[in-house]
Scaffold this motif. Structure first.
Motif, PDB file in Angstrom:
ATOM      1  N   ARG A 246      -3.949  14.521 -11.525  1.00  0.00           N
ATOM      2  CA  ARG A 246      -3.053  14.544 -10.361  1.00  0.00           C
ATOM      3  C   ARG A 246      -3.789  14.362  -9.037  1.00  0.00           C
ATOM      4  O   ARG A 246      -3.168  13.992  -8.048  1.00  0.00           O
ATOM      5  N   ARG A 247      -5.076  14.661  -9.013  1.00  0.00           N
ATOM      6  CA  ARG A 247      -5.799  14.506  -7.748  1.00  0.00           C
ATOM      7  C   ARG A 247      -7.242  14.100  -8.013  1.00  0.00           C
ATOM      8  O   ARG A 247      -7.768  14.290  -9.112  1.00  0.00           O
ATOM      9  N   GLN A 248      -7.867  13.554  -7.001  1.00  0.00           N
ATOM     10  CA  GLN A 248      -9.226  13.075  -7.133  1.00  0.00           C
ATOM     11  C   GLN A 248     -10.210  14.234  -7.223  1.00  0.00           C
ATOM     12  O   GLN A 248      -9.945  15.342  -6.746  1.00  0.00           O
ATOM     13  N   TYR A 259      -7.595   9.532 -12.603  1.00  0.00           N
ATOM     14  CA  TYR A 259      -6.617   9.658 -11.513  1.00  0.00           C
ATOM     15  C   TYR A 259      -6.014   8.289 -11.180  1.00  0.00           C
ATOM     16  O   TYR A 259      -4.789   8.168 -10.988  1.00  0.00           O
ATOM     17  N   LEU A 260      -6.845   7.255 -11.134  1.00  0.00           N
ATOM     18  CA  LEU A 260      -6.345   5.913 -10.842  1.00  0.00           C
ATOM     19  C   LEU A 260      -5.408   5.411 -11.942  1.00  0.00           C
ATOM     20  O   LEU A 260      -4.394   4.773 -11.665  1.00  0.00           O
ATOM     21  N   TYR A 262      -3.567   7.258 -13.914  1.00  0.00           N
ATOM     22  CA  TYR A 262      -2.289   7.976 -13.821  1.00  0.00           C
ATOM     23  C   TYR A 262      -1.444   7.437 -12.673  1.00  0.00           C
ATOM     24  O   TYR A 262      -0.240   7.221 -12.823  1.00  0.00           O
ATOM     25  N   ARG A 263      -2.091   7.170 -11.564  1.00  0.00           N
ATOM     26  CA  ARG A 263      -1.344   6.742 -10.372  1.00  0.00           C
ATOM     27  C   ARG A 263      -0.804   5.319 -10.512  1.00  0.00           C
ATOM     28  O   ARG A 263       0.354   5.048 -10.159  1.00  0.00           O
ATOM     29  N   GLU A 264      -1.607   4.401 -11.033  1.00  0.00           N
ATOM     30  CA  GLU A 264      -1.232   2.994 -11.054  1.00  0.00           C
ATOM     31  C   GLU A 264      -0.751   2.495 -12.415  1.00  0.00           C
ATOM     32  O   GLU A 264      -0.368   1.325 -12.533  1.00  0.00           O
ATOM     33  N   HIS A 267       2.220   6.590 -14.049  1.00  0.00           N
ATOM     34  CA  HIS A 267       3.269   7.198 -13.223  1.00  0.00           C
ATOM     35  C   HIS A 267       4.547   6.364 -13.297  1.00  0.00           C
ATOM     36  O   HIS A 267       4.496   5.124 -13.334  1.00  0.00           O
ATOM     37  N   SER A 270       5.206   3.194 -11.234  1.00  0.00           N
ATOM     38  CA  SER A 270       4.461   1.969 -11.535  1.00  0.00           C
ATOM     39  C   SER A 270       5.050   1.217 -12.726  1.00  0.00           C
ATOM     40  O   SER A 270       4.385   0.347 -13.293  1.00  0.00           O
TER      41      SER A 270
END
Length: 903
Positions: A246-248, A259-260, A262-264, A267, A270
């Protein structure tokens, strides 16, 4: 040392190393089994950052983590068993140190019974095993690669859907070659710490962990971390995630790839973006990367199939009001006056044709001319998909350096452990060890084949049980459900005996399929372990064929029964065909069994998708939720990275295998029976869009990090898909010919609606229903097959049934008429023509589209040329330099020898 020497837990070299190093290593070994708490003040101070990926010194990177439970702190423990486990573990860890690995033990922050053994591979160990494993590593930066999308002409559009390169930066490309220590200067080593990336380091350490011995019994070595974990000596073994998802990470040296991802990627926001395949490959390895590349490409191709399928469905839906034969079924003066014969013995009453009005309307949607067009299209589509995927796969092989991966394949530790028989190799004429003789191998193969055959017979028996259920329950529904339409009761309108039997049988069939799947998964693994394949690829391919053969019979057998057997061998009311001499064979609706096949496909595809999501996503999430509930609130802030990962769910070696299996079974539904359900590609498309993100979310958030593995392609799944594609042409042609009513309708329209067989002056579908229902005389019923003539329909002397036979009183009464033979000839001709046309198109497409594009082939040859040239030039430089040194020394020596004589 006395125990180690007595039990022969270490080789002589390792024993001497321990004796010589003395106090330097012994305290470290002792600390691994120490009863003291390892959380010193220095440890607490250093590990204030819970995402640390290093030993306590902050220098050595953690490449793997082993977890065990300290037996001395268990409340209930058996002294003898604990001592044996401790000896095995101590011998194993001692051998790890002898192989050059460095270990550091740390107790759990939350549970002091747990001990985490952190493993670090030094530079020398990494170099040694990189050469043994033939790992390709960078030689020099590569400026030849030019990435291109599979849809090059749409780059302007796909750019919007791509991942932002400012967030996930493209990886620098290199020329690569298998690593060699004596040519270390040829490789692109700028920073030793970054030369081996975390995924490669984990692969090397896992290779060592899988081959280190821990016990020797009767000259048979026992080794490998997998055995230790399975026997409970270790509770887990895994590489670490690099940060929280969830966070860096607060550590500036952490790449934050989790983290990248999960985010791109994982999630929900995306969901419309393309997958960052290079980062997936870098973080999880090529094996995971090739799976998601294949799944993404399959989903892209499904978009085209879904559009065409929806168009065919809308064509049938919009034209259902023009369906003449459905109007005749629903017409009160036609279908309302046709009395149908009982479909079972004794209890089943006579019934009116118009009770099937609603099902005939629905059938018009699926059994239309659009179905034929869509079946032909899907036969071509599946070939295009497979051929274009081969090209895409070749591009990935080049980009990910897996073109010559077969050279890196190593024997499985389980195979090596059983190599006790010594034979002479016919090629090298040297001794080599094998696990069993040729005779023993034949016995194992025979036993494995017999076990697989037994389980397939068990599935067939369950299918027969479902058929018996259909035959027996249909009688109950026929006797209990109302038979007239009064226009006010929706149950009477929609719930016919055929529909009720089909739905309940499909649900029960799905439940039995899931139960048999659960059992057979374990049986297939046991059979494959007994077979003992040599390499991991051989193991997975063998398991794949067993599981798919079972799943094919399990999932598709009921569909094959409905499509090709139900209603095909029923005889006629006066002489019906019986199952097992007792149960009268099932009949289809007057419109055919196509609608029932559609119902079966919908229930199995939908139920399978729901079940898989529950099993794959909801279950791990609940398990992790329960684990967090039992842990102290806010403990993640003080819990180190290795302990956080330990509390995640293990993926298992076969986790990816089940993902492939799920998609291949879906691929079979989309291709094999698509003629009966044009919306199948649309359902598959929606499911796969969610499946990609759900699998990404699951891997990134709920599971421990997998050991990165190399993979060149999707393995045995490729020939399986090719086999399904070939079979799909046959099944769809036979569905249209034998399951649907398209061919009988065309024969009637072009031949029997006009003279000499028909009474109409022009081609028409009017009178089709009356022409396709034969007449039977009630007085000709046998006692066994006689139905219940006393019902609300009143007394009648004749009834109708679905067949093409002469009426009573005809010289050939109840024999097949001329219409029947015209229809059979048309069906056979249609199958032959459709198969030959589609196979010809498939062959042409396969020939016209090469497996490797010309551009990719040129890149591969160019890189190979430049790599060889680079290594050759460097080798020549070294030789020239050495020759120059030798020449100088020779000249100096000659000069030293001759000068005194000349003087």
């Amino acid at each position: 040392l006395k125990k180690i020497r007595k039990k022969k837990l270490l080789p002589t070299k390792g024993l001497h190393m321990l004796e010589n190093l003395g106090q330097t290593i012994i305290p470290d070994l002792g600390s691994l089994e120490s009863q003291h708490d390892f959380r010193t003040p220095e440890f607490e101070e250093f590990n204030g950052k819970s995402d640390s990926l290093f030993f306590n010194d902050g220098q050595r990177r953690i490449d793997f983590v082993l977890v065990y439970e300290d037996e001395s702190r268990k409340e209930t423990s058996k002294k003898g068993t604990n001592e044996k486990q401790r000896r095995k573990r101590q011998a194993y860890e001692s051998n790890l140190i002898c192989h050059g690995l460095q270990l550091e033990a740390t107790r759990s922050v939350l549970d002091d019974k747990l001990v985490f053994v952190k493993v670090h591979a030094p530079w020398e160990v990494l170099c040694t095993y990189a050469e043994i494993m033939h790992i390709k590593l960078p030689l020099k930066p590569n400026d030849l690669k030019n990435r291109s999308s599979a849809f090059g002409t749409l780059n302007w559009f796909t750019k919007v859907l791509s991942v932002d390169e400012s967030i996930i930066k493209p990886e620098q490309e290199f020329f690569t070659a298998p690593f060699e220590k004596n040519r270390m200067n040829d490789f692109y080593i700028v920073d030793r710490d970054a030369f081996f990336n975390p995924a490669t380091r984990s692969r090397i350490v896992y290779f060592i962990l899988s081959r280190v011995k821990y016990q020797l019994i009767n000259n048979v070595s026992k080794f490998g971390i997998n055995r230790l974990v399975n026997s409970g000596i270790y509770k887990a073994a895994f590489p670490l995630h690099d940060c929280k998802f969830r966070r860096q990470s607060e550590d500036p040296s952490c790449p934050n790839e989790r983290y990248l991802l999960y985010r791109e990627w994982a999630h929900p926001r995306s969901i419309y973006k393309k997958q960052p395949l290079d980062l997936i490959r870098k973080y999880y390895g090529e094996k995971i990367g090739i799976y998601f590349a294949w799944l993404g490409y399959y989903t892209q191709m499904l978009l085209l199939a879904a559009v065409v399928g929806v168009a065919c469905f809308l064509y049938g839906y919009l034209n259902q009001d023009n369906c003449t034969w459905s109007k005749e079924v629903c017409h009160p003066d036609i279908g309302g006056k046709i009395i149908m014969c009982p479909q079972c013995d004794r209890l089943c009453p006579f019934w009116k044709l118009n009770i099937t009005c609603e099902s005939s309307k629905k059938l018009c949607i699926f059994d239309s001319f659009g179905t034929l067009v869509f079946a032909v299209f899907m036969g071509v589509w599946v070939t295009l998909f497979l051929e274009f995927w081969k090209r895409r796969q070749a591009e990935l092989e080049y980009e990910w350096d897996t073109v010559e991966l077969q050279q890196e394949e190593q024997a499985r530790p389980e195979y090596e452990a059983r190599c006790t028989h010594v034979v002479i190799n016919e090629i090298t004429q040297e001794e080599e060890r094998i696990p069993f003789t040729a005779w023993g191998k034949c016995i194992r193969i025979t036993l494995c084949a017999s076990a697989v055959f037994f389980w397939i017979l068990l599935i067939i028996a369950s299918v027969i049980g479902i058929i018996v259920y259909r035959l027996s329950v249909f009688i109950v529904f026929s006797a209990k459900l109302p038979k007239n339409i009064n226009g006010t009761d929706p149950i009477q309108k929609y719930l016919t005996p055929q529909t009720a039997t089909s739905i309940t049988a499909s649900i029960i069939s799905f439940i039995i399929i899931m139960i048999l799947n659960t059992i057979y998964e374990k049986v297939a693994i046991m059979i494959t372990n007994f077979e003992l394949p040599r390499t991991q690829t051989d193991y997975e391919n063998s398991l794949t064929m067993k599981m798919f053969l079972f799943q094919f019979v399990n999932y598709y057998s009921s569909c094959f029964y409905i499509a090709f057997f139900k209603g095909k061998f029923v005889g006629y009311p006066g002489d019906p065909v019986y199952w097992l001499g007792k149960y009268r064979n099932e009949e289809c609706d007057p419109g055919g069994c196509l609608l029932e096949l559609t119902t079966q496909l919908t229930i199995i595809m939908g139920g399978k998708a729901i079940w898989n999501n529950i099993q794959e996503v909801l279950l791990p999430w609940i398990m992790n939720l329960i684990g967090r509930f039992h842990r102290v609130s806010g403990s993640e802030k003080i819990t180190p990275r290795w302990e956080q990962d330990y509390h995640l769910q293990p993926m298992g070696k076969l986790g990816l295998f089940y993902e492939y299996l799920e998609m291949i079974i879906q691929f079979g539904f989309v291709t094999l029976f698509v003629a009966s359900f044009p919306l199948a590609p649309l359902l598959a498309l929606v499911n796969n869009i969610l499946e990609i993100r759900v699998d990404a979310w699951k891997l990134t958030t709920q599971f421990r990090r997998l050991v990165p593995e190399k993979a060149q392609d999707i393995g045995a799944w490729q020939p399986i898909m090719q086999g399904i594609a070939i079979l799909a042409v046959v099944t769809n042609a036979m569905i249209i010919a034998f399951t649907s009513d398209m061919i009988p309708r065309l024969v009637y329209y072009w031949s029997f609606s006009v003279p000499p067989y028909g009474d109409h002056t022009s081609y028409t579908m009017e009178g089709y229903i009356n022409n396709t229902l034969s007449i039977f005389k009630v007085a000709d019923f046998k006692n066994k097959s006689k139905g219940n003539p006393y019902s609300e329909l009143g007394n009648h002397t004749t009834c109708r049934y679905r067949d093409f036979r002469y009426p009573p009183g005809h010289p050939q009464e109840y024999k097949h008429n001329i219409y029947y033979w015209h229809v059979i000839a048309a069906k056979l001709a249609f199958i032959i023509v459709m198969e030959h046309v589609i196979y010809s198109v498939k062959f042409f497409i396969s020939y016209a589209i090469p497996d490797v594009s010309k551009r990719t082939k040129s890149k591969i040859q160019r890189e190979k040329y430049l790599t060889q040239k680079l290594l050759h030039e460097n080798h020549l430089k070294d030789m020239t330099k050495n020759m120059g040194v030798i020449a100088e020394r020779m000249i100096e020596a000659v000069d030293n020898n001759l000068r005194p004589k000349l003087e």
